[in-house]
Scaffold this motif. Structure first.
Motif, PDB file in Angstrom:
ATOM      1  N   GLY A  40      68.653 -34.674  65.292  1.00 23.75           N
ATOM      2  CA  GLY A  40      68.072 -33.359  65.127  1.00 23.75           C
ATOM      3  C   GLY A  40      67.451 -33.180  63.763  1.00 23.75           C
ATOM      4  O   GLY A  40      67.672 -33.976  62.842  1.00 23.75           O
ATOM      5  N   ASN A  41      66.658 -32.111  63.646  1.00 22.96           N
ATOM      6  CA  ASN A  41      65.917 -31.822  62.425  1.00 22.96           C
ATOM      7  C   ASN A  41      66.678 -30.841  61.535  1.00 22.96           C
ATOM      8  O   ASN A  41      67.250 -29.861  62.016  1.00 22.96           O
ATOM      9  CB  ASN A  41      64.550 -31.232  62.803  1.00 22.96           C
ATOM     10  CG  ASN A  41      63.722 -30.875  61.582  1.00 22.96           C
ATOM     11  OD1 ASN A  41      63.250 -29.756  61.470  1.00 22.96           O
ATOM     12  ND2 ASN A  41      63.527 -31.817  60.684  1.00 22.96           N
ATOM     13  N   SER A  46      64.242 -33.310  56.834  1.00 27.01           N
ATOM     14  CA  SER A  46      65.134 -34.430  57.144  1.00 27.01           C
ATOM     15  C   SER A  46      65.541 -34.436  58.615  1.00 27.01           C
ATOM     16  O   SER A  46      65.614 -33.387  59.268  1.00 27.01           O
ATOM     17  CB  SER A  46      66.384 -34.372  56.256  1.00 27.01           C
ATOM     18  OG  SER A  46      67.017 -33.106  56.380  1.00 27.01           O
ATOM     19  N   TRP A  47      65.807 -35.625  59.097  1.00 23.77           N
ATOM     20  CA  TRP A  47      66.221 -35.831  60.485  1.00 23.77           C
ATOM     21  C   TRP A  47      67.480 -36.692  60.490  1.00 23.77           C
ATOM     22  O   TRP A  47      67.548 -37.700  59.781  1.00 23.77           O
ATOM     23  CB  TRP A  47      65.113 -36.524  61.289  1.00 23.77           C
ATOM     24  CG  TRP A  47      63.866 -35.687  61.379  1.00 23.77           C
ATOM     25  CD1 TRP A  47      62.951 -35.466  60.398  1.00 23.77           C
ATOM     26  CD2 TRP A  47      63.432 -34.950  62.517  1.00 23.77           C
ATOM     27  NE1 TRP A  47      61.959 -34.631  60.844  1.00 23.77           N
ATOM     28  CE2 TRP A  47      62.222 -34.300  62.152  1.00 23.77           C
ATOM     29  CE3 TRP A  47      63.925 -34.780  63.816  1.00 23.77           C
ATOM     30  CZ2 TRP A  47      61.516 -33.479  63.034  1.00 23.77           C
ATOM     31  CZ3 TRP A  47      63.211 -33.974  64.696  1.00 23.77           C
ATOM     32  CH2 TRP A  47      62.045 -33.336  64.298  1.00 23.77           C
ATOM     33  N   LEU A  51      76.182 -46.021  64.193  1.00 22.74           N
ATOM     34  CA  LEU A  51      75.515 -45.895  62.908  1.00 22.74           C
ATOM     35  C   LEU A  51      74.807 -44.555  62.809  1.00 22.74           C
ATOM     36  O   LEU A  51      74.143 -44.123  63.750  1.00 22.74           O
ATOM     37  CB  LEU A  51      74.477 -47.011  62.714  1.00 22.74           C
ATOM     38  CG  LEU A  51      74.973 -48.454  62.665  1.00 22.74           C
ATOM     39  CD1 LEU A  51      73.785 -49.411  62.655  1.00 22.74           C
ATOM     40  CD2 LEU A  51      75.846 -48.688  61.442  1.00 22.74           C
ATOM     41  N   CYS A  52      74.924 -43.910  61.658  1.00 22.24           N
ATOM     42  CA  CYS A  52      74.174 -42.692  61.384  1.00 22.24           C
ATOM     43  C   CYS A  52      73.155 -43.021  60.293  1.00 22.24           C
ATOM     44  O   CYS A  52      73.534 -43.349  59.164  1.00 22.24           O
ATOM     45  CB  CYS A  52      75.092 -41.563  60.934  1.00 22.24           C
ATOM     46  SG  CYS A  52      74.227 -39.982  60.734  1.00 22.24           S
ATOM     47  N   ILE A  53      71.866 -42.948  60.639  1.00 19.27           N
ATOM     48  CA  ILE A  53      70.805 -43.324  59.702  1.00 19.27           C
ATOM     49  C   ILE A  53      69.781 -42.191  59.652  1.00 19.27           C
ATOM     50  O   ILE A  53      68.984 -42.023  60.577  1.00 19.27           O
ATOM     51  CB  ILE A  53      70.102 -44.634  60.121  1.00 19.27           C
ATOM     52  CG1 ILE A  53      71.139 -45.728  60.425  1.00 19.27           C
ATOM     53  CG2 ILE A  53      69.141 -45.092  59.019  1.00 19.27           C
ATOM     54  CD1 ILE A  53      70.540 -46.990  61.010  1.00 19.27           C
ATOM     55  N   PRO A  54      69.780 -41.401  58.592  1.00 20.80           N
ATOM     56  CA  PRO A  54      68.835 -40.286  58.496  1.00 20.80           C
ATOM     57  C   PRO A  54      67.416 -40.763  58.203  1.00 20.80           C
ATOM     58  O   PRO A  54      67.208 -41.875  57.714  1.00 20.80           O
ATOM     59  CB  PRO A  54      69.367 -39.460  57.322  1.00 20.80           C
ATOM     60  CG  PRO A  54      70.700 -40.032  56.981  1.00 20.80           C
ATOM     61  CD  PRO A  54      70.692 -41.446  57.449  1.00 20.80           C
ATOM     62  N   THR A  55      66.455 -39.902  58.501  1.00 19.33           N
ATOM     63  CA  THR A  55      65.072 -40.076  58.054  1.00 19.33           C
ATOM     64  C   THR A  55      64.783 -38.935  57.103  1.00 19.33           C
ATOM     65  O   THR A  55      64.958 -37.767  57.456  1.00 19.33           O
ATOM     66  CB  THR A  55      64.084 -40.040  59.234  1.00 19.33           C
ATOM     67  OG1 THR A  55      64.360 -41.139  60.110  1.00 19.33           O
ATOM     68  CG2 THR A  55      62.648 -40.151  58.734  1.00 19.33           C
ATOM     69  N   LEU A  56      64.351 -39.271  55.911  1.00 24.48           N
ATOM     70  CA  LEU A  56      64.189 -38.276  54.859  1.00 24.48           C
ATOM     71  C   LEU A  56      62.734 -38.218  54.410  1.00 24.48           C
ATOM     72  O   LEU A  56      62.174 -39.202  53.944  1.00 24.48           O
ATOM     73  CB  LEU A  56      65.096 -38.644  53.683  1.00 24.48           C
ATOM     74  CG  LEU A  56      65.236 -37.649  52.544  1.00 24.48           C
ATOM     75  CD1 LEU A  56      65.809 -36.329  53.053  1.00 24.48           C
ATOM     76  CD2 LEU A  56      66.141 -38.231  51.458  1.00 24.48           C
ATOM     77  N   LEU A  57      62.112 -37.049  54.556  1.00 26.60           N
ATOM     78  CA  LEU A  57      60.750 -36.834  54.074  1.00 26.60           C
ATOM     79  C   LEU A  57      60.807 -35.813  52.944  1.00 26.60           C
ATOM     80  O   LEU A  57      61.219 -34.666  53.164  1.00 26.60           O
ATOM     81  CB  LEU A  57      59.837 -36.330  55.199  1.00 26.60           C
ATOM     82  CG  LEU A  57      59.540 -37.331  56.321  1.00 26.60           C
ATOM     83  CD1 LEU A  57      60.550 -37.205  57.443  1.00 26.60           C
ATOM     84  CD2 LEU A  57      58.129 -37.105  56.876  1.00 26.60           C
ATOM     85  N   ILE A  58      60.400 -36.241  51.757  1.00 26.47           N
ATOM     86  CA  ILE A  58      60.440 -35.373  50.582  1.00 26.47           C
ATOM     87  C   ILE A  58      59.159 -34.542  50.515  1.00 26.47           C
ATOM     88  O   ILE A  58      58.049 -35.085  50.526  1.00 26.47           O
ATOM     89  CB  ILE A  58      60.583 -36.189  49.285  1.00 26.47           C
ATOM     90  CG1 ILE A  58      61.831 -37.076  49.339  1.00 26.47           C
ATOM     91  CG2 ILE A  58      60.620 -35.255  48.075  1.00 26.47           C
ATOM     92  CD1 ILE A  58      63.137 -36.334  49.411  1.00 26.47           C
ATOM     93  N   VAL A  59      59.313 -33.219  50.454  1.00 28.03           N
ATOM     94  CA  VAL A  59      58.167 -32.312  50.352  1.00 28.03           C
ATOM     95  C   VAL A  59      57.827 -32.057  48.887  1.00 28.03           C
ATOM     96  O   VAL A  59      56.667 -32.128  48.481  1.00 28.03           O
ATOM     97  CB  VAL A  59      58.465 -30.989  51.077  1.00 28.03           C
ATOM     98  CG1 VAL A  59      57.306 -30.002  50.896  1.00 28.03           C
ATOM     99  CG2 VAL A  59      58.736 -31.228  52.554  1.00 28.03           C
TER     100      VAL A  59
END
Length: 309
Positions: A223-224, A205-206, A182-190
């Motif tokens: 990775g970032n 994003s990661w 599974l590929c599950i990104p972590t997304l932080l909106i600036v």
């Protein structure tokens, strides 16, 4: 004799109106039991109009949990908090027409043992009622249904934007990593800026690949990838058309300042705070797991203890 008959008829009409108001007050008092608190009960469906229940069901059950903290949409409704419960008093009902009425309710919070907090204010609220198939049902509360609908529309637009960004991270960025199940990104909106059918989103994003081991997601790679995505509408859906990323190594800070510009300080505070990153990662993993119906309870990076979801 005619005058006596007229008086009698008038008296009967007044009595009927009085009975009607009393019945509506009693029904409003019953409906107060189903005003949402911190969750929408399944049995509430029988006491609400179909459209109102659908709106609340979306708000309570189909939006991310962080919505409550970020937007405080629960303030739209009478809620008990901190060990208190709402005490309702229906003080009057105004009949708008044969099928619509508005009940005025005074609400005071009381402790679970039945006593009142002396500092508790008495608030006044409006409970809208609609007669459907002979039953009076809740159709709105403080005229906030339209606020909920507007909030849902904004949320759906934001979720479509995030879905497009995550899809890009998985297919375009994740393809260059060692892959797992599974590929599950972590997304932080600036920050976001919208112009016509184009939206620019500055993000931190990661990308993470995981293998599933029992009830645990085991990190395979990650990775970032920070920078600015340009998103346009194509066939009515948002699609990422470009992603300007910060450079690795010695050029990282200079490229980040150039790309993020006035948003650089927000980005830097976000990127350098591991607690914020991990909180976002955990929340977004929880959302993904619920959406996919997976039986996952933990995630674990190599060499680190498992983190409970």
């Amino acid at each position: 004799m005619k005058q006596i008959v007229t008086i009698i008829v008038a008296a009967l009409v007044l009595a009927a109106c009085g009975d009607k108001e009393q019945q509506l007050k009693e029904r409003a008092a019953e409906l107060c039991k189903y005003i949402p608190d911190h969750g929408l009960r399944e049995e509430s469906k029988a006491f609400m109009t179909t459209d109102f229940y659908a709106v609340l069901d979306t708000m309570f059950n189909h939006l991310p949990e962080h919505e409550a903290m970020d937007h405080e949409w629960l303030y739209y409704f009478v809620t008990g908090n901190g060990g208190t419960i709402a005490d309702y008093d229906v003080v009057g009902v105004q009949l708008k027409d044969d099928a619509h009425a508005v009940a005025t309710i005074k609400v005071r919070q009381k402790w679970e043992d039945g006593s009142f907090d002396e500092n508790s204010d008495i608030e006044e609220h409006q409970l809208s009622m609609e007669k459907v198939d002979g039953q009076w049902l809740i159709s709105d509360f403080d005229d906030h249904k339209k606020d909920c609908i507007r909030h849902i529309a904004i949320n759906r637009k934001e979720q479509a934007l995030r879905h497009a960004m995550c899809d890009y991270l998985v297919t375009e960025i994740g393809a260059h990593y060692r892959q797992g199940q599974l590929c599950i990104p972590t997304l932080l909106i600036v920050a976001e800026e919208e112009s016509g059918d184009e939206t620019r989103v500055w993000c931190d994003s990661w990308v993470y690949w995981y293998d599933v081991a029992g009830d645990t997601l085991k990190t395979v790679s990650g990775g970032n990838h920070a920078g600015c995505m340009t998103i346009r509408q194509q066939d009515g859906k948002p699609v990422v058309t470009s992603f300007e990323q910060t450079e690795d190594g010695a050029g990282n800070e200079a490229s980040a300042k150039r790309i993020f510009g006035k948003h650089y300080e927000v980005f830097q505070n976000m990127n350098s705070n591991q607690e914020v990153r991990e909180a976002a990662r955990k929340e977004q993993l929880q959302w993904y797991i619920r959406q996919q119906g997976l039986n996952i309870r933990f995630y674990q990076d190599y060499g680190w203890p498992a983190v409970s979801l």
